[in-house]
Motif scaffolding. Structure first.
Motif, PDB file in Angstrom:
ATOM      1  N   GLU A 144       0.840  -1.211   0.000  1.00 67.53           N
ATOM      2  CA  GLU A 144       0.000   0.000   0.000  1.00 67.53           C
ATOM      3  C   GLU A 144       0.871   1.257   0.000  1.00 67.53           C
ATOM      4  OE1 GLU A 144      -3.483   0.282  -0.017  1.00 67.53           O
ATOM      5  OE2 GLU A 144      -3.374  -1.840  -0.548  1.00 67.53           O
ATOM      6  N   LEU A 145       1.953   1.221   0.751  1.00 67.66           N
ATOM      7  CA  LEU A 145       2.867   2.362   0.802  1.00 67.66           C
ATOM      8  C   LEU A 145       3.492   2.611  -0.562  1.00 67.66           C
ATOM      9  CD1 LEU A 145       4.564   4.504   2.306  1.00 67.66           C
ATOM     10  CD2 LEU A 145       6.189   2.674   2.857  1.00 67.66           C
ATOM     11  N   GLN A 146       3.961   1.571  -1.205  1.00 69.25           N
ATOM     12  CA  GLN A 146       4.577   1.711  -2.527  1.00 69.25           C
ATOM     13  C   GLN A 146       3.610   2.334  -3.526  1.00 69.25           C
ATOM     14  OE1 GLN A 146       5.842  -2.291  -3.318  1.00 69.25           O
ATOM     15  NE2 GLN A 146       7.691  -2.141  -2.050  1.00 69.25           N
ATOM     16  N   GLU A 147       2.362   1.909  -3.443  1.00 65.23           N
ATOM     17  CA  GLU A 147       1.354   2.470  -4.345  1.00 65.23           C
ATOM     18  C   GLU A 147       1.083   3.933  -4.015  1.00 65.23           C
ATOM     19  OE1 GLU A 147      -3.282   1.677  -5.766  1.00 65.23           O
ATOM     20  OE2 GLU A 147      -2.212   0.158  -4.594  1.00 65.23           O
ATOM     21  N   GLU A 148       1.018   4.248  -2.725  1.00 66.12           N
ATOM     22  CA  GLU A 148       0.721   5.625  -2.321  1.00 66.12           C
ATOM     23  C   GLU A 148       1.802   6.597  -2.756  1.00 66.12           C
ATOM     24  OE1 GLU A 148       0.020   8.422   1.660  1.00 66.12           O
ATOM     25  OE2 GLU A 148       0.623   6.318   1.884  1.00 66.12           O
ATOM     26  N   VAL A 149       3.070   6.232  -2.532  1.00 65.67           N
ATOM     27  CA  VAL A 149       4.162   7.172  -2.799  1.00 65.67           C
ATOM     28  C   VAL A 149       4.767   6.988  -4.186  1.00 65.67           C
ATOM     29  CG1 VAL A 149       4.678   7.307  -0.338  1.00 65.67           C
ATOM     30  CG2 VAL A 149       5.964   5.698  -1.774  1.00 65.67           C
ATOM     31  N   GLY A 150       4.337   5.955  -4.894  1.00 71.92           N
ATOM     32  CA  GLY A 150       4.842   5.725  -6.249  1.00 71.92           C
ATOM     33  C   GLY A 150       6.288   5.292  -6.301  1.00 71.92           C
ATOM     34  N   ASP A 151       6.720   4.556  -5.283  1.00 71.40           N
ATOM     35  CA  ASP A 151       8.116   4.119  -5.217  1.00 71.40           C
ATOM     36  C   ASP A 151       8.153   2.626  -4.888  1.00 71.40           C
ATOM     37  OD1 ASP A 151      10.779   3.610  -4.809  1.00 71.40           O
ATOM     38  OD2 ASP A 151      11.056   5.122  -3.239  1.00 71.40           O
ATOM     39  N   PRO A 152       8.518   1.777  -5.859  1.00 74.42           N
ATOM     40  CA  PRO A 152       8.574   0.337  -5.602  1.00 74.42           C
ATOM     41  C   PRO A 152       9.670  -0.050  -4.613  1.00 74.42           C
ATOM     42  CG  PRO A 152       9.520   0.852  -7.756  1.00 74.42           C
ATOM     43  CD  PRO A 152       8.896   2.116  -7.251  1.00 74.42           C
ATOM     44  N   ASN A 153      10.558   0.875  -4.296  1.00 75.04           N
ATOM     45  CA  ASN A 153      11.640   0.594  -3.346  1.00 75.04           C
ATOM     46  C   ASN A 153      11.303   1.011  -1.912  1.00 75.04           C
ATOM     47  OD1 ASN A 153      13.491  -0.456  -5.312  1.00 75.04           O
ATOM     48  ND2 ASN A 153      13.788   1.649  -6.038  1.00 75.04           N
ATOM     49  N   ALA A 154      10.097   1.542  -1.707  1.00 72.09           N
ATOM     50  CA  ALA A 154       9.669   1.878  -0.352  1.00 72.09           C
ATOM     51  C   ALA A 154       9.446   0.583   0.415  1.00 72.09           C
ATOM     52  CB  ALA A 154       8.395   2.710  -0.392  1.00 72.09           C
ATOM     53  N   LYS A 155      10.133   0.416   1.535  1.00 74.58           N
ATOM     54  CA  LYS A 155      10.133  -0.863   2.229  1.00 74.58           C
ATOM     55  C   LYS A 155       9.749  -0.729   3.704  1.00 74.58           C
ATOM     56  CE  LYS A 155      11.730  -3.274  -1.289  1.00 74.58           C
ATOM     57  NZ  LYS A 155      10.879  -4.313  -1.945  1.00 74.58           N
ATOM     58  N   ILE A 156       9.234  -1.808   4.231  1.00 72.28           N
ATOM     59  CA  ILE A 156       9.131  -2.004   5.677  1.00 72.28           C
ATOM     60  C   ILE A 156      10.092  -3.149   5.990  1.00 72.28           C
ATOM     61  CG2 ILE A 156       7.640  -2.609   7.623  1.00 72.28           C
ATOM     62  CD1 ILE A 156       5.283  -1.477   6.062  1.00 72.28           C
ATOM     63  N   PRO A 157      11.331  -2.830   6.286  1.00 68.69           N
ATOM     64  CA  PRO A 157      12.374  -3.868   6.410  1.00 68.69           C
ATOM     65  C   PRO A 157      12.191  -4.737   7.652  1.00 68.69           C
ATOM     66  CG  PRO A 157      13.237  -1.708   6.986  1.00 68.69           C
ATOM     67  CD  PRO A 157      11.855  -1.473   6.474  1.00 68.69           C
ATOM     68  N   ILE A 158      12.466  -6.001   7.491  1.00 70.03           N
ATOM     69  CA  ILE A 158      12.342  -6.977   8.573  1.00 70.03           C
ATOM     70  C   ILE A 158      13.675  -7.701   8.756  1.00 70.03           C
ATOM     71  CG2 ILE A 158      11.096  -9.017   9.407  1.00 70.03           C
ATOM     72  CD1 ILE A 158       8.820  -8.171   7.446  1.00 70.03           C
ATOM     73  N   ASP A 159      14.141  -7.758  10.003  1.00 72.52           N
ATOM     74  CA  ASP A 159      15.376  -8.468  10.354  1.00 72.52           C
ATOM     75  C   ASP A 159      16.586  -7.988   9.551  1.00 72.52           C
ATOM     76  OD1 ASP A 159      13.969  -9.912  12.197  1.00 72.52           O
ATOM     77  OD2 ASP A 159      13.813 -11.735  10.980  1.00 72.52           O
ATOM     78  N   LYS A 160      16.648  -6.706   9.311  1.00 73.95           N
ATOM     79  CA  LYS A 160      17.794  -6.126   8.601  1.00 73.95           C
ATOM     80  C   LYS A 160      18.921  -5.881   9.607  1.00 73.95           C
ATOM     81  CE  LYS A 160      19.137  -1.899   6.127  1.00 73.95           C
ATOM     82  NZ  LYS A 160      18.636  -0.577   5.638  1.00 73.95           N
ATOM     83  N   GLU A 161      20.027  -6.553   9.436  1.00 71.78           N
ATOM     84  CA  GLU A 161      21.149  -6.395  10.360  1.00 71.78           C
ATOM     85  C   GLU A 161      21.888  -5.080  10.114  1.00 71.78           C
ATOM     86  OE1 GLU A 161      23.863  -9.584  10.720  1.00 71.78           O
ATOM     87  OE2 GLU A 161      22.322 -11.110  11.037  1.00 71.78           O
ATOM     88  N   GLY A 162      22.348  -4.471  11.204  1.00 68.54           N
ATOM     89  CA  GLY A 162      23.167  -3.273  11.114  1.00 68.54           C
ATOM     90  C   GLY A 162      22.399  -1.998  10.856  1.00 68.54           C
ATOM     91  N   ALA A 163      21.069  -2.016  10.969  1.00 60.04           N
ATOM     92  CA  ALA A 163      20.282  -0.795  10.792  1.00 60.04           C
ATOM     93  C   ALA A 163      20.578   0.183  11.930  1.00 60.04           C
ATOM     94  CB  ALA A 163      18.799  -1.135  10.749  1.00 60.04           C
ATOM     95  N   ASP A 164      20.207   1.431  11.703  1.00 59.44           N
ATOM     96  CA  ASP A 164      20.419   2.425  12.763  1.00 59.44           C
ATOM     97  C   ASP A 164      19.546   2.131  13.977  1.00 59.44           C
ATOM     98  OD1 ASP A 164      22.321   3.771  11.302  1.00 59.44           O
ATOM     99  OD2 ASP A 164      20.921   5.241  10.486  1.00 59.44           O
TER     100      ASP A 164
END
Length: 411
Positions: A144-164
């Motif tokens: 839904e977010l990708q569709e709203e903002v028009g960005d296929p790279n908009a993510k809700i990242p899960i288990d991403k190591e080393g994030a801030d």
């Protein structure tokens, strides 16, 4: 007037309570009560309903009236808002004593408070959302977010190591308000946050703060500590939830070993950081409706984030109106301290407290109430219905921000 029989007093009872108290303050401060009554004068609900006098509770403790204390309705009617301690010249933490009595003397909480804690211990979240439903909700809101903002790279990242930072959700956002997930993720996408959420332990809430069981609190808090370590993040960030903010900021200091602690922030603090860094660019003219603010006790009085909330509001809306009193002197919504989960027996106390909040809201002539706390959000919603505050509704800060983002100025 009831008679106090000296041979019925347990003179070691108060020492026992103090010895079991979890606090970052000097334990000797609990013995400094002057019986002056400032705690009772400071409690906005003393006199609003029965069993709301902190001075009587303290006197029963210090006199050793074990049975009277353990059978007192005060320990469950108190929202642990901390306003009494603000007025206490000796800094006696009444809320800590209330919590200690609740959790260390074999008492069973009214309503379904213990059921909520049991669910979180057993399933990892208080609403027993399955892992499959949780992950599917994040995936759905990402689409839904990708569709709203028009960005296929908009993510809700899960288990991403080393994030801030590792972000913790409120289960209400996952189960009942999935659009809140999209709204928060939109803000994260806009500022280019390097963040992640956990596939395992993701529920920020902490009702063991309210039932007083420190072992259950330790288990819940250790899970977050393990995820911070596993995902190698720099800090933990908590969604807009008052008691979750307090439990996650204060809790590791009393429930975990020193080498297990880690930096914790409310997402409100991140909003401020992003505004100050020029990453959040909003148009406040899209939020023109007059709006007031409910100060969550755990966020403002206990964690000192009142100025941060107002900074965000003044950046984001056109017509912000304060309640009176507000900030550190605010009135608790009446649902704190676990009262929201204590069922029908406590409901009259909740609504009696809510009358003061209803009057505050009406005095501002606002129909929109900003509330960066899900617990308060639900209580305020009940107050609006009970006192028939026509046209009033509650809103989170992220709703205001995500609605006002200037999309063509995204950094």
């Amino acid at each position: 007037m009831s008679v106090i029989l000296a041979d019925k007093l347990d003179h070691n009872f108060f020492n026992e309570v103090v010895s079991k108290a979890c606090t970052t303050s000097n334990r000797e401060n609990f013995y400094n009560c002057l019986s002056c009554g400032m705690c009772s004068a400071g409690c906005p609900y003393n006199g609003v309903h029965d069993n709301a006098d902190p001075r009587k509770f303290i006197r029963m403790l210090t006199l050793g009236m074990r049975e009277e204390v353990l059978n007192s309705d005060f320990i469950w009617a108190c929202t642990q808002c901390g306003r009494c301690t603000m007025e206490c010249p000796m800094g006696v933490e009444v809320l800590t004593l209330v919590r200690t009595v609740r959790g260390n003397f074999g008492l069973k909480a009214p309503g379904f408070l213990q059921d909520v804690v049991d669910a979180q211990i057993k399933t990892g979240n208080q609403m027993e959302v399955s892992n499959e439903d949780y992950l599917e909700t994040l995936e759905w809101m990402e689409e839904e977010l990708q569709e709203e903002v028009g960005d296929p790279n908009a993510k809700i990242p899960i288990d991403k190591e080393g994030a801030d930072f590792l972000f913790l959700w409120d289960p209400r956002e996952i189960k009942y308000y999935p659009n809140d997930v999209q709204s928060i993720a939109k803000v994260m996408w806009y500022v280019g946050a390097n963040w992640t959420c956990s596939s395992k332990w993701w529920d920020a809430t902490h009702y063991a703060l309210f039932n007083g069981n420190d072992e259950e609190s330790r288990i819940i808090t250790q899970r977050y500590a393990d995820e911070v370590k596993r995902l190698k993040v720099k800090e933990l960030v908590v969604t807009e939830c008052g008691h979750a903010t307090h439990a996650n900021k204060w809790g590791p200091k009393v429930w975990l070993e020193r080498d297990n602690t880690y930096p914790v922030k409310s997402i409100i603090e991140k909003y401020v950081e992003w505004f100050e860094a020029g990453l959040l660019k909003v148009d406040p003219t899209v939020n023109t409706e007059p709006i007031t603010l409910h100060d969550p006790c755990n966020t403002v009085r206990k964690q000192g984030l009142g100025d941060a909330i107002r900074y965000v509001l003044n950046k984001t809306v056109m017509d912000f109106r304060e309640m009176n009193p507000h900030g550190n002197m605010n009135y608790c919504c009446g649902g704190g301290g676990g009262l929201l989960a204590m069922g029908k027996d406590i409901y009259p106390y909740r609504m009696a407290k809510g009358k003061l909040k209803a009057d505050q809201i009406q005095a501002t002539e606002c129909k929109l109430i900003a509330c960066p706390c899900h617990n308060c959000f639900d209580q305020l919603t009940d107050i609006i219905k009970y006192y028939e505050l026509e046209g009033c509704r509650v809103i989170h800060l992220h709703h205001l921000i995500s609605h006002a983002l200037i999309m063509d100025e995204k950094p």
